[in-house]
Design a protein around this motif. Sequence first.
Motif, mmCIF file in Angstrom:
data_model
loop_
_atom_site.group_PDB
_atom_site.id
_atom_site.type_symbol
_atom_site.label_atom_id
_atom_site.label_comp_id
_atom_site.label_asym_id
_atom_site.label_seq_id
_atom_site.Cartn_x
_atom_site.Cartn_y
_atom_site.Cartn_z
ATOM 1 N N LEU A 10 -3.214 -60.487 22.436
ATOM 2 C CA LEU A 10 -3.766 -61.794 22.751
ATOM 3 C C LEU A 10 -2.832 -62.843 22.146
ATOM 4 C CD1 LEU A 10 -7.563 -61.174 22.026
ATOM 5 C CD2 LEU A 10 -6.338 -61.016 24.210
ATOM 6 N N ARG A 12 -2.001 -66.454 21.001
ATOM 7 C CA ARG A 12 -2.835 -67.561 20.551
ATOM 8 C C ARG A 12 -2.010 -68.817 20.271
ATOM 9 N NH1 ARG A 12 -7.974 -65.915 19.185
ATOM 10 N NH2 ARG A 12 -8.289 -63.634 19.082
ATOM 11 N N SER A 18 -6.642 -70.816 19.672
ATOM 12 C CA SER A 18 -7.250 -70.470 20.957
ATOM 13 C C SER A 18 -6.349 -69.513 21.730
ATOM 14 C CB SER A 18 -7.493 -71.732 21.791
ATOM 15 O OG SER A 18 -6.266 -72.400 22.052
ATOM 16 N N ILE A 19 -6.965 -68.666 22.552
ATOM 17 C CA ILE A 19 -6.210 -67.694 23.343
ATOM 18 C C ILE A 19 -5.572 -68.396 24.534
ATOM 19 C CG2 ILE A 19 -6.370 -65.611 24.752
ATOM 20 C CD1 ILE A 19 -8.730 -64.761 22.972
ATOM 21 N N GLU A 22 -2.558 -63.193 27.707
ATOM 22 C CA GLU A 22 -2.441 -61.806 27.269
ATOM 23 C C GLU A 22 -1.071 -61.272 27.659
ATOM 24 O OE1 GLU A 22 -5.559 -59.551 29.031
ATOM 25 O OE2 GLU A 22 -7.118 -60.346 27.705
ATOM 26 N N GLU A 78 1.933 -71.731 23.808
ATOM 27 C CA GLU A 78 2.190 -70.540 22.984
ATOM 28 C C GLU A 78 3.141 -70.805 21.821
ATOM 29 O OE1 GLU A 78 3.834 -67.198 24.982
ATOM 30 O OE2 GLU A 78 5.582 -68.246 25.773
#
Length: 489
Positions: A10, A12, A18-19, A22, A78
């Motif tokens: 995941l 974050r 927060s995600i 994936e 990201e």
Amino acid sequence: MDADKARVDLIRSPYDGSIVGEMPIADESAVEAAIVTAQRGFETMRRLPRFVRADILQRASEILRARRDEAVRVISAEAGKPLFDARGEVSRAVFNLSNAAAEARRIAGEEVPLDMDAGIFEYQTTGADGTRIDLSNVDAEQLQAGSRRIGIARRFPIGPILAIAPFNFPLNLVLHKVAPALAVGNSVVLKPAPQTPLTSLLLAEILREAGLPDGALGVVHCPVPLAEKMVKDERFKMVTFTGSAKVGWHIKEIAGRKRVALELGGNAAVLVFEDADLELAATRCVRGGVVYGGQYCIGVQRILVERSVHDDFSALLLAKVGACRVGNPGEEGIDVGPVIDENSAIRIQSWVDAAKSSGASVLAGGKRDRAVVEPTVLSNTRPGMLIEDEEIFGPVLTVNPFDNFAEAISRANATRYGLQGGMFTNDLRRAFRALEDWDVGGLMVNDVPIYRIDNMPFGGWKESGLGREGTRYAMHEMSEIKHLVINYN
């Protein structure tokens, strides 16, 4: 459910946790498959005409330009990069791809002159009985006939390349490896930074859309032991790495006989002389030192100012640092967001605290909120402090006075790193003397070390690395010469 979780990471946001997406985790069989696929991809790439490789890269540049906003969002999410800087990175990546397309068309070998040495001519024309030719009695036509050999040096791709990329420029620093490799006809297995793999997936998608053949680029998100196994694998002909000096030199130790290119850390200094434009110097030092959390290997870290203008410069610097907007990198107008994770922020603050306890003065900042480190300015720092000796990779500047040119260069050089440096002066004699004495790969005059145009030769001295990036220079690193000699007499 647990098995499913084991197969993906995941990803974050470093700002709020927060995600944002994936990423599949490659196991040993997936890594092996990627290497085998890259071997097949190389057989395709090495035979593509240069105009085909160039057209693919140019189309990729155009697709990225059209998908600019999407790429900006992924990078900002990201990597925690403020939107302004994420847009700048995408713009640079658009150029990087188009420049690689141009270089793919231009790269060529050269004729090697073979008629330079009279002694060799005499040796080659000496008879089996040892009879030598008197060149003074040989006419021009005979000399020409005896010299009818031509040498041609051509460049060829070397094979599958393993590219290991950092988190701070998850698109453009990836392209500094991928674009020249593809331009010269190699295939690539890319291991992105664990924090920022989604941008690499987007890039791979764009290159596929542009027509890149299957197997030419694979993206592998894997644990460190599998990455080390790839570094050791002789099926790769080169490893190109950007990251910390500790990891980079370890890679060189275990890589075996393959080529290694290392773009490693820095501890960049800026020299401000009394004749400098202090307003420009302060503005650029803030830009080069604290934006994007100072996470540049060529970011400003140590500022040395001639004593007569030290106080005036420091006042300007502190005002500009205080004006930086700190916060959510996804909001417009933010200058400084988080560093890549909270552990990094804790380390950065610990270095600041250690310097303070050893006598340094904190002129601005010095605190953090989770992964967000305040823009920080320290004075009265000295060699022996981590903040002076090592790469902080955070929004922290030191500012100290010097009394003469020799002292300034000596202190700027007093580091095991030598990536880039900057100086502000209107005296070009100083600039050329600094170039002779300052052991850095790039010296920026009237600018800061973060200045980089993507076709420049880029790399460092000392522990800052091996080899050079910049499209044409990287293409030379990623290719090999074959020399053809033809006797057409």
